[in-house]
Write a protein that holds these residues in place. Structure first.
Motif, PDB file in Angstrom:
ATOM      1  N   ARG A 151       0.832  -1.206   0.000  1.00 28.92           N
ATOM      2  CA  ARG A 151       0.000   0.000   0.000  1.00 28.92           C
ATOM      3  C   ARG A 151       0.867   1.257   0.000  1.00 28.92           C
ATOM      4  NH1 ARG A 151      -5.418   0.958   1.669  1.00 28.92           N
ATOM      5  NH2 ARG A 151      -5.556  -1.285   2.073  1.00 28.92           N
ATOM      6  N   GLU A 152       1.940   1.233   0.797  1.00 23.29           N
ATOM      7  CA  GLU A 152       2.850   2.376   0.840  1.00 23.29           C
ATOM      8  C   GLU A 152       3.634   2.509  -0.457  1.00 23.29           C
ATOM      9  OE1 GLU A 152       4.795   2.828   4.999  1.00 23.29           O
ATOM     10  OE2 GLU A 152       4.320   0.695   4.766  1.00 23.29           O
ATOM     11  N   ILE A 153       4.060   1.372  -1.003  1.00 20.76           N
ATOM     12  CA  ILE A 153       4.789   1.390  -2.273  1.00 20.76           C
ATOM     13  C   ILE A 153       3.896   1.968  -3.363  1.00 20.76           C
ATOM     14  CG2 ILE A 153       5.893  -0.027  -4.046  1.00 20.76           C
ATOM     15  CD1 ILE A 153       6.582  -2.045  -1.809  1.00 20.76           C
ATOM     16  N   LEU A 154       2.637   1.541  -3.384  1.00 18.27           N
ATOM     17  CA  LEU A 154       1.692   2.027  -4.379  1.00 18.27           C
ATOM     18  C   LEU A 154       1.490   3.530  -4.239  1.00 18.27           C
ATOM     19  CD1 LEU A 154      -0.289   1.591  -6.662  1.00 18.27           C
ATOM     20  CD2 LEU A 154      -1.992   0.834  -4.984  1.00 18.27           C
ATOM     21  N   THR A 155       1.314   3.994  -3.008  1.00 17.52           N
ATOM     22  CA  THR A 155       1.140   5.435  -2.782  1.00 17.52           C
ATOM     23  C   THR A 155       2.348   6.208  -3.287  1.00 17.52           C
ATOM     24  OG1 THR A 155      -0.255   5.065  -0.839  1.00 17.52           O
ATOM     25  CG2 THR A 155       0.788   7.216  -1.039  1.00 17.52           C
ATOM     26  N   ALA A 162      -4.613  20.128 -24.878  1.00 10.19           N
ATOM     27  CA  ALA A 162      -5.468  18.972 -24.585  1.00 10.19           C
ATOM     28  C   ALA A 162      -4.724  17.971 -23.705  1.00 10.19           C
ATOM     29  CB  ALA A 162      -5.913  18.305 -25.887  1.00 10.19           C
ATOM     30  N   LEU A 163      -3.437  17.792 -23.981  1.00 11.83           N
ATOM     31  CA  LEU A 163      -2.614  16.891 -23.178  1.00 11.83           C
ATOM     32  C   LEU A 163      -2.526  17.367 -21.734  1.00 11.83           C
ATOM     33  CD1 LEU A 163      -0.506  14.674 -22.654  1.00 11.83           C
ATOM     34  CD2 LEU A 163       1.217  16.212 -23.636  1.00 11.83           C
ATOM     35  N   ILE A 164      -2.279  18.643 -21.550  1.00  9.72           N
ATOM     36  CA  ILE A 164      -2.163  19.205 -20.198  1.00  9.72           C
ATOM     37  C   ILE A 164      -3.471  19.054 -19.436  1.00  9.72           C
ATOM     38  CG2 ILE A 164      -1.893  21.367 -18.913  1.00  9.72           C
ATOM     39  CD1 ILE A 164       0.248  22.160 -20.969  1.00  9.72           C
ATOM     40  N   THR A 165      -4.582  19.269 -20.138  1.00  7.90           N
ATOM     41  CA  THR A 165      -5.894  19.114 -19.507  1.00  7.90           C
ATOM     42  C   THR A 165      -6.089  17.676 -19.028  1.00  7.90           C
ATOM     43  OG1 THR A 165      -6.901  20.871 -20.842  1.00  7.90           O
ATOM     44  CG2 THR A 165      -8.389  19.235 -19.881  1.00  7.90           C
ATOM     45  N   GLU A 166      -5.751  16.696 -19.868  1.00  5.17           N
ATOM     46  CA  GLU A 166      -5.913  15.294 -19.493  1.00  5.17           C
ATOM     47  C   GLU A 166      -4.979  14.913 -18.349  1.00  5.17           C
ATOM     48  OE1 GLU A 166      -8.123  13.132 -20.247  1.00  5.17           O
ATOM     49  OE2 GLU A 166      -9.124  14.351 -21.763  1.00  5.17           O
ATOM     50  N   MET A 167      -3.771  15.443 -18.368  1.00  6.22           N
ATOM     51  CA  MET A 167      -2.832  15.140 -17.291  1.00  6.22           C
ATOM     52  C   MET A 167      -3.312  15.714 -15.961  1.00  6.22           C
ATOM     53  SD  MET A 167       1.057  15.269 -18.753  1.00  6.22           S
ATOM     54  CE  MET A 167       1.707  13.837 -19.644  1.00  6.22           C
ATOM     55  N   ASN A 168      -3.867  16.901 -16.005  1.00  3.25           N
ATOM     56  CA  ASN A 168      -4.399  17.491 -14.772  1.00  3.25           C
ATOM     57  C   ASN A 168      -5.577  16.684 -14.230  1.00  3.25           C
ATOM     58  OD1 ASN A 168      -2.559  19.611 -14.543  1.00  3.25           O
ATOM     59  ND2 ASN A 168      -3.776  20.986 -15.819  1.00  3.25           N
ATOM     60  N   LYS A 169      -6.387  16.145 -15.126  1.00  2.85           N
ATOM     61  CA  LYS A 169      -7.483  15.267 -14.697  1.00  2.85           C
ATOM     62  C   LYS A 169      -6.932  14.001 -14.045  1.00  2.85           C
ATOM     63  CE  LYS A 169     -10.874  16.693 -18.208  1.00  2.85           C
ATOM     64  NZ  LYS A 169     -11.635  16.246 -19.413  1.00  2.85           N
ATOM     65  N   ALA A 170      -5.877  13.455 -14.653  1.00  2.00           N
ATOM     66  CA  ALA A 170      -5.266  12.245 -14.110  1.00  2.00           C
ATOM     67  C   ALA A 170      -4.659  12.506 -12.733  1.00  2.00           C
ATOM     68  CB  ALA A 170      -4.188  11.722 -15.070  1.00  2.00           C
ATOM     69  N   ILE A 171      -4.043  13.660 -12.574  1.00  5.36           N
ATOM     70  CA  ILE A 171      -3.453  14.021 -11.282  1.00  5.36           C
ATOM     71  C   ILE A 171      -4.547  14.168 -10.226  1.00  5.36           C
ATOM     72  CG2 ILE A 171      -2.246  15.868 -10.044  1.00  5.36           C
ATOM     73  CD1 ILE A 171      -0.567  16.261 -12.625  1.00  5.36           C
ATOM     74  N   ALA A 172      -5.678  14.745 -10.617  1.00  4.92           N
ATOM     75  CA  ALA A 172      -6.806  14.893  -9.683  1.00  4.92           C
ATOM     76  C   ALA A 172      -7.350  13.523  -9.283  1.00  4.92           C
ATOM     77  CB  ALA A 172      -7.906  15.738 -10.322  1.00  4.92           C
ATOM     78  N   GLU A 173      -7.458  12.613 -10.251  1.00  6.40           N
ATOM     79  CA  GLU A 173      -7.911  11.249  -9.947  1.00  6.40           C
ATOM     80  C   GLU A 173      -6.913  10.559  -9.012  1.00  6.40           C
ATOM     81  OE1 GLU A 173     -10.494   9.433 -10.546  1.00  6.40           O
ATOM     82  OE2 GLU A 173     -11.611  10.464 -12.115  1.00  6.40           O
ATOM     83  N   ASP A 228      -5.045  11.994  -6.775  1.00  7.66           N
ATOM     84  CA  ASP A 228      -5.234  12.536  -5.428  1.00  7.66           C
ATOM     85  C   ASP A 228      -6.378  11.821  -4.707  1.00  7.66           C
ATOM     86  OD1 ASP A 228      -3.179  14.413  -5.505  1.00  7.66           O
ATOM     87  OD2 ASP A 228      -4.449  15.982  -6.356  1.00  7.66           O
ATOM     88  N   GLN A 229      -7.455  11.581  -5.435  1.00  8.39           N
ATOM     89  CA  GLN A 229      -8.594  10.888  -4.843  1.00  8.39           C
ATOM     90  C   GLN A 229      -8.226   9.449  -4.468  1.00  8.39           C
ATOM     91  OE1 GLN A 229     -11.632  12.109  -3.958  1.00  8.39           O
ATOM     92  NE2 GLN A 229     -10.720  14.075  -4.489  1.00  8.39           N
TER      93      GLN A 229
END
Length: 210
Positions: free
Chosen positions: A31-35, A189-200, A202-203
């Protein structure tokens, strides 16, 4: 502690199962490695955004070219492409490393459900496993979607580098300038998708921490 784990990883020659076993012996669980790997992927995505933006800015300089040494301009364009390719490969590698440890963690979690004596606790753990898997799938899908967005950007950067390499003249600059708008849109478009991925991501990290 993680310093010694890194050494053990190198000594084990990349054997992931042996690495996880060695890591758990010193209290560093999947779990820690994954995080940690998700956080590393976030960093690589942010660095890739910066690199693609830098490449775009350098091409803008080329499009606005008004005299000077085109050979120097080409060298800069080539360097930016190579740096972008490296950044993209790093993102891909980080995502792959996430998927590896996630599969190992979920397999272990599933197997250990059979060890419960309490039916209530087993059901609760099973529900948490299902919820975590769903959150993970959403995150990975978002990361892979952003990853694919890098391909057309890299292809266009490579085209520009090749074209300029063999046509160091004003006509080449004009030709690249005519396609600059498309590249700009793809980078955005790439930056937008990457920011979405980063937000996901975080969740998902929050889910793991619960």
């Amino acid at each position: 502690m993680k310093y010694w784990i890194l050494i053990a990883t190198l000594m084990l020659g990349g054997c992931q199962s042996a690495y996880y076993a060695a890591a758990e012996q010193v209290g560093y669980h999947k779990r820690e490695i994954l995080t940690d790997r998700v956080e590393s992927a976030q960093e690589s995505q942010q660095e890739a955004q910066e690199q693609f933006t830098s490449a775009l800015e350098q091409l803008q300089t080329l499009v606005d070219f008004d005299g000077g040494d085109l050979e120097d301009v080409y060298d800069t364009v080539r360097d930016e492409y190579l740096a972008s390719e490296k950044a993209a490969n790093d993102v891909r590698d980080r995502i792959d490393s996430i998927d590896d440890v996630a599969e190992a963690m979920f397999d272990e979690w599933q197997q250990e459900l059979e060890l419960y004596q309490s039916a209530k606790l087993r059901r609760d753990s099973e529900k948490r496993l299902s919820a975590t898997k769903r959150q993970y799938a959403n995150m990975l899908k978002s990361m892979r979607r952003a990853e694919k967005k890098m391909d057309p950007v890299l292809a266009r950067l490579k085209d520009n580098e090749l074209y300029l390499k063999h046509n160091l003249n004003a006509n080449a600059v004009n030709a690249i300038g005519n396609e600059f708008g498309d590249l700009k849109g793809e980078v955005q478009a790439l930056i937008t998708e990457m920011n979405k991925a980063i937000a996901e991501s975080d969740q998902f990290i929050k889910t793991l921490g619960q």
